[in-house]
Motif scaffolding. Structure first.
Motif, PDB file in Angstrom:
ATOM      1  N   ARG A 193      -7.479   2.318  -4.811  1.00 44.81           N
ATOM      2  CA  ARG A 193      -7.414   2.585  -3.543  1.00 44.81           C
ATOM      3  C   ARG A 193      -7.144   3.945  -2.973  1.00 44.81           C
ATOM      4  O   ARG A 193      -5.881   4.551  -3.954  1.00 44.81           O
ATOM      5  CB  ARG A 193      -6.456   1.704  -3.012  1.00 44.81           C
ATOM      6  CG  ARG A 193      -6.770   0.167  -3.128  1.00 44.81           C
ATOM      7  CD  ARG A 193      -5.901  -0.868  -2.790  1.00 44.81           C
ATOM      8  NE  ARG A 193      -6.420  -2.237  -2.773  1.00 44.81           N
ATOM      9  CZ  ARG A 193      -5.590  -3.372  -2.492  1.00 44.81           C
ATOM     10  NH1 ARG A 193      -4.600  -3.232  -1.905  1.00 44.81           N
ATOM     11  NH2 ARG A 193      -6.267  -4.535  -2.600  1.00 44.81           N
ATOM     12  N   MET A 199       3.955  -6.422   2.465  1.00 45.16           N
ATOM     13  CA  MET A 199       2.675  -6.270   1.897  1.00 45.16           C
ATOM     14  C   MET A 199       2.504  -5.506   0.824  1.00 45.16           C
ATOM     15  O   MET A 199       2.955  -4.392   0.886  1.00 45.16           O
ATOM     16  CB  MET A 199       1.689  -5.667   3.213  1.00 45.16           C
ATOM     17  CG  MET A 199       0.233  -5.701   3.086  1.00 45.16           C
ATOM     18  SD  MET A 199      -0.618  -5.636   4.477  1.00 45.16           S
ATOM     19  CE  MET A 199      -2.241  -5.489   3.984  1.00 45.16           C
ATOM     20  N   GLY A 256       1.190  -2.724  -1.657  1.00 45.44           N
ATOM     21  CA  GLY A 256       0.778  -1.312  -1.514  1.00 45.44           C
ATOM     22  C   GLY A 256       1.140  -0.604  -0.192  1.00 45.44           C
ATOM     23  O   GLY A 256       0.765   0.852  -0.022  1.00 45.44           O
ATOM     24  N   VAL A 257       2.061  -1.057   0.583  1.00 46.89           N
ATOM     25  CA  VAL A 257       2.818  -0.422   1.759  1.00 46.89           C
ATOM     26  C   VAL A 257       3.759   0.585   1.156  1.00 46.89           C
ATOM     27  O   VAL A 257       4.756   0.085   0.762  1.00 46.89           O
ATOM     28  CB  VAL A 257       3.053  -1.353   2.729  1.00 46.89           C
ATOM     29  CG1 VAL A 257       3.769  -0.780   3.954  1.00 46.89           C
ATOM     30  CG2 VAL A 257       1.971  -1.982   3.347  1.00 46.89           C
ATOM     31  N   VAL A 290      -3.607   0.642   1.221  1.00 42.65           N
ATOM     32  CA  VAL A 290      -3.890  -0.600   1.911  1.00 42.65           C
ATOM     33  C   VAL A 290      -5.370  -0.559   2.851  1.00 42.65           C
ATOM     34  O   VAL A 290      -5.796   0.929   2.934  1.00 42.65           O
ATOM     35  CB  VAL A 290      -2.849  -0.959   3.040  1.00 42.65           C
ATOM     36  CG1 VAL A 290      -1.508  -1.359   2.317  1.00 42.65           C
ATOM     37  CG2 VAL A 290      -2.637   0.076   3.816  1.00 42.65           C
ATOM     38  N   GLU A 291      -5.826  -1.791   3.050  1.00 43.05           N
ATOM     39  CA  GLU A 291      -7.238  -1.396   3.812  1.00 43.05           C
ATOM     40  C   GLU A 291      -6.812  -1.785   5.276  1.00 43.05           C
ATOM     41  O   GLU A 291      -6.059  -2.687   5.427  1.00 43.05           O
ATOM     42  CB  GLU A 291      -8.162  -2.653   3.145  1.00 43.05           C
ATOM     43  CG  GLU A 291      -8.602  -2.135   1.681  1.00 43.05           C
ATOM     44  CD  GLU A 291      -9.514  -3.155   1.193  1.00 43.05           C
ATOM     45  OE1 GLU A 291     -10.023  -4.051   2.057  1.00 43.05           O
ATOM     46  OE2 GLU A 291      -9.652  -3.091  -0.085  1.00 43.05           O
ATOM     47  N   LYS A 324      -7.364  -5.603   6.553  1.00 45.20           N
ATOM     48  CA  LYS A 324      -6.126  -6.813   5.864  1.00 45.20           C
ATOM     49  C   LYS A 324      -4.850  -6.390   6.525  1.00 45.20           C
ATOM     50  O   LYS A 324      -4.000  -7.234   6.870  1.00 45.20           O
ATOM     51  CB  LYS A 324      -6.002  -6.126   4.391  1.00 45.20           C
ATOM     52  CG  LYS A 324      -7.302  -6.611   3.555  1.00 45.20           C
ATOM     53  CD  LYS A 324      -6.952  -6.551   2.067  1.00 45.20           C
ATOM     54  CE  LYS A 324      -8.071  -7.038   1.354  1.00 45.20           C
ATOM     55  NZ  LYS A 324      -7.891  -6.988  -0.037  1.00 45.20           N
ATOM     56  N   VAL A 325      -4.468  -5.024   7.226  1.00 42.19           N
ATOM     57  CA  VAL A 325      -3.308  -4.675   7.967  1.00 42.19           C
ATOM     58  C   VAL A 325      -3.495  -5.414   9.194  1.00 42.19           C
ATOM     59  O   VAL A 325      -2.237  -6.308   9.486  1.00 42.19           O
ATOM     60  CB  VAL A 325      -2.996  -3.147   7.863  1.00 42.19           C
ATOM     61  CG1 VAL A 325      -1.909  -3.057   8.747  1.00 42.19           C
ATOM     62  CG2 VAL A 325      -2.852  -2.466   6.644  1.00 42.19           C
TER      63      VAL A 325
END
Length: 156
Positions: free
Chosen positions: A26, A53, A55-56, A74-75, A78-79
């Motif tokens: 990512r 969440m 990856g944040v 993150v994507e 998704k956020v």
């Protein structure tokens, strides 16, 4: 993937073979979201939903602009869905761009009364975005003959 990564994968002597599947890495991203934040409780609720969440790395909230900035692996979709699901608030990708970035700021349909100061709504309509920015000579001539210019030509 860079050239060195590709070459290292080609000459990998670890014995894993070519059948091993690699997870796609990512990218570190900055995701900006528009979410109505009225009070400190709303801000705390959004912050808790996003900090948990995976990856944040950081969450920055600007309540006056109703803007949430998330930095991490993150994507964006998704956020947005996480904020909507966890907080019950309507969230969307930040629809505004700085005023200076717009190709032609006087294009119809670009302005939004709800936009924060210094921002205009970004339009997905290609007809609006393809308008050419006025050249410096055009700007000079149009401002030289405007009513707001007190030293304008007396011909008008």
């Amino acid at each position: 993937m860079g050239a060195l990564d590709h070459l290292s994968n080609l000459f990998d002597c670890s014995g894993a073979g070519s059948s091993q599947h690699y997870k796609k890495r990512r990218q570190l991203q900055t995701v900006e979201i528009k979410c109505k934040i009225d009070c400190e409780g709303c801000e705390r609720k959004v912050r808790r939903a996003l900090e948990g969440m995976k990856g944040v790395q950081s969450v920055d909230i600007q309540p006056k602009q109703h803007k949430v900035t998330v930095v991490g692996y993150v994507e964006p979709e998704k956020v947005v869905s996480r904020v909507a699901r966890r907080t019950g608030k309507r969230a969307e990708i930040w629809p505004y761009v700085p005023y200076d970035v717009v190709e032609h700021p006087y294009a119809q349909g670009v302005y939004d009364r709800k936009a924060p100061a210094g921002y205009v709504r970004y339009s997905e309509d290609p007809r609006v975005n393809q308008l050419a920015r006025a050249s410096s000579t055009e700007v000079r001539y149009t401002t030289a003959f405007s009513d707001e210019n007190t030293g304008a030509c007396a011909v008008m």
